[in-house]
Design a protein around this motif. Structure first.
Motif, short mmCIF file in Angstrom:
data_model
loop_
_atom_site.label_atom_id
_atom_site.label_comp_id
_atom_site.label_asym_id
_atom_site.label_seq_id
_atom_site.Cartn_x
_atom_site.Cartn_y
_atom_site.Cartn_z
N SER A 189 0.50 -1.41 0.13
CA SER A 189 -0.36 0.28 0.31
C SER A 189 0.42 1.17 0.12
O SER A 189 2.04 1.48 -0.09
CB SER A 189 -0.61 -0.35 1.30
N GLY A 190 0.31 2.23 -0.18
CA GLY A 190 1.32 3.61 -0.58
C GLY A 190 1.09 4.17 0.77
O GLY A 190 2.16 5.04 1.19
N ARG A 191 1.11 3.70 2.23
CA ARG A 191 0.28 3.72 3.53
C ARG A 191 1.92 3.89 3.96
O ARG A 191 2.76 3.26 3.98
CB ARG A 191 -0.94 3.06 4.20
N THR A 192 1.93 5.21 5.11
CA THR A 192 3.01 5.42 6.12
C THR A 192 2.83 4.22 6.91
O THR A 192 1.99 4.23 7.58
CB THR A 192 3.09 6.64 6.17
N VAL A 193 3.69 3.98 7.81
CA VAL A 193 3.81 2.65 8.38
C VAL A 193 4.65 3.29 9.66
O VAL A 193 6.05 3.26 9.12
CB VAL A 193 3.96 1.17 7.50
N LEU A 194 4.50 2.86 11.09
CA LEU A 194 5.32 3.12 11.84
C LEU A 194 4.69 1.63 12.43
O LEU A 194 3.82 2.10 13.47
CB LEU A 194 5.69 4.31 12.55
N VAL A 195 6.07 0.30 12.72
CA VAL A 195 4.94 -0.46 13.44
C VAL A 195 6.58 -1.13 14.55
O VAL A 195 7.32 -0.99 14.97
CB VAL A 195 5.20 -1.52 12.46
N SER A 196 5.58 -0.92 15.62
CA SER A 196 6.88 -1.63 16.82
C SER A 196 6.65 -3.16 16.97
O SER A 196 5.27 -3.88 16.71
CB SER A 196 6.09 -1.24 17.97
N THR A 197 8.20 -3.58 17.12
CA THR A 197 8.24 -5.60 17.00
C THR A 197 9.36 -5.34 17.90
O THR A 197 10.30 -5.22 17.85
CB THR A 197 7.89 -5.85 15.95
N HIS A 198 8.60 -6.58 18.59
CA HIS A 198 10.44 -7.29 19.52
C HIS A 198 11.02 -8.22 18.60
O HIS A 198 12.00 -9.05 19.14
CB HIS A 198 9.90 -8.04 20.85
N ASN A 199 9.93 -9.07 17.92
CA ASN A 199 10.64 -9.77 16.67
C ASN A 199 11.55 -9.55 15.88
O ASN A 199 10.86 -9.22 14.64
CB ASN A 199 9.02 -10.83 16.00
N LEU A 200 12.83 -9.22 16.03
CA LEU A 200 13.27 -9.31 15.28
C LEU A 200 13.15 -9.88 13.58
O LEU A 200 13.99 -9.18 11.94
CB LEU A 200 15.33 -9.10 15.38
N SER A 201 13.34 -11.61 13.31
CA SER A 201 13.38 -12.24 12.49
C SER A 201 12.03 -11.47 11.17
O SER A 201 12.41 -11.23 10.64
CB SER A 201 12.68 -13.04 12.79
N LEU A 202 10.77 -10.80 11.70
CA LEU A 202 10.14 -10.33 11.03
C LEU A 202 10.48 -9.42 10.63
O LEU A 202 9.18 -8.44 9.90
CB LEU A 202 8.92 -10.33 12.59
N ALA A 203 10.87 -7.73 11.45
CA ALA A 203 11.07 -6.77 11.83
C ALA A 203 11.75 -6.26 9.95
O ALA A 203 11.21 -5.66 9.50
CB ALA A 203 12.40 -6.54 12.71
N ALA A 204 12.49 -7.36 9.89
CA ALA A 204 13.25 -8.01 8.61
C ALA A 204 12.33 -7.06 7.56
O ALA A 204 12.43 -6.51 6.02
CB ALA A 204 14.43 -8.64 8.30
N GLU A 205 11.15 -8.27 7.27
CA GLU A 205 9.97 -7.62 6.93
C GLU A 205 9.33 -7.48 6.79
O GLU A 205 8.91 -6.23 5.70
CB GLU A 205 9.09 -9.27 6.15
N LEU A 206 9.21 -6.06 7.62
CA LEU A 206 8.06 -5.05 7.80
C LEU A 206 7.91 -3.45 7.53
O LEU A 206 7.57 -3.39 7.76
CB LEU A 206 7.93 -5.08 8.97
N GLY A 207 9.40 -3.46 6.99
CA GLY A 207 9.75 -2.05 6.66
C GLY A 207 11.94 -2.02 6.04
O GLY A 207 12.28 -2.54 6.00
N GLU A 208 11.93 -0.63 6.17
CA GLU A 208 12.54 -0.58 5.13
C GLU A 208 13.88 0.44 6.37
O GLU A 208 15.20 0.47 5.95
CB GLU A 208 13.33 0.49 3.81
N ARG A 209 13.46 1.08 6.74
CA ARG A 209 14.51 2.17 7.86
C ARG A 209 13.70 1.46 9.36
O ARG A 209 13.22 0.77 9.71
CB ARG A 209 13.62 3.56 8.09
#
Length: 264
Positions: A189-209
């Protein structure tokens, strides 16, 4: 230079008893960015997301949304508040905090109804289908499983078609297929996303920064997510990895281990 969508400038927050959560946070988020917020328990990630959503006010510094200072006075202005509450949404870590209507249908329809959106029924049908909730529309939210409640909470946000999503541990309680759907939905989507997670394996798939808060509630990293996840010394300093000692054939060794968990 265009105004960022969201800007923190020297932001601090302390509880009423004076305990500091964090201090001197400064960063910008541009429209369309996918940003992952990392940090150990107690670093202030959930508090930061509530500040982003206007539910809390900083004790120092300023927060700007589309160039406007996000103050109590501005949030009391009806026209601004309606636009802001449709554009800027927050998924709580515990979905029970968001659910209070007698049925799933009414839960998802609540936001569109409050905002006077004319196509509320169509929006409800669309997002119920997307999240596999169509058969549960007449059920009571409190009677659902944890994963189903999380899906209802997500539907309550996506039904508004927001431009900015703040998500606090969004994969908690979700099955792997729904987590995959969520990742695809956020990234495509074109949405802006700010996502908090403890899961570092998942983090790699959730964003770029990545924005990383350390145990003292300070921003210790703001940069490419991939580089952050490969920097074990940085992760250790931030409390996201630890040095574990063990023995091999009578010899003691120390190795860094990354924390990868989903609880708060």
């Amino acid at each position: 230079m265009a105004e960022p969508l969201l800007e923190f400038n020297g932001v601090a927050y302390a509880w009423p008893d004076g305990r500091s959560v964090f201090a001197d946070l400064s960063f910008r988020i541009e429209a369309g960015e996918k940003v992952v917020l990392l940090g150990p328990n107690g670093a202030g990630k959930s508090t930061l997301l509530r500040l982003v959503n206007g539910l809390l006010q900083p004790t120092q510094g300023t927060i700007a949304w589309q160039g406007c200072m996000l103050t109590k006075e501005l949030l009391r202005q009806r026209d601004f508040a309606r636009r802001f509450r449709q554009d800027n949404v927050l998924l709580f870590q515990h979905p029970e905090a968001m659910l209070f209507n007698p049925t799933v249908r009414e839960e998802i329809a609540y936001g569109p109804r409050q905002l006077g959106l004319p196509d509320g029924d169509q929006r409800v049908a669309r997002w119920a289908a997307e999240l596999g909730l169509s058969a549960l529309l007449d059920e009571a939210p409190f009677a659902l499983s944890g994963g189903q409640k999380q899906k209802v909470a997500l539907a309550c946000l996506l039904v508004l078609d927001p431009s900015f999503l703040a998500l606090d541990e969004p994969s908690a309680s979700l099955d792997p297929a729904t987590v995959g759907w969520l990742i695809d939905t956020l990234l495509e989507s074109g949405r802006t996303v700010l996502v908090s997670t403890h899961n570092l394996s998942l983090a790699a798939e959730l964003g770029e920064r990545a924005l990383i808060l350390n145990g003292e509630g300070r921003l210790c990293y703001d940069g490419p997510l991939t580089a952050a996840l490969q920097d074990l010394e940085l992760l250790q300093a931030a409390g996201l990895a630890h040095r574990h000692r063990h023995r091999h054939g009578g010899q003691a060794h120390a190795h860094l281990h990354v924390h990868d968990w989903e609880s708060s």
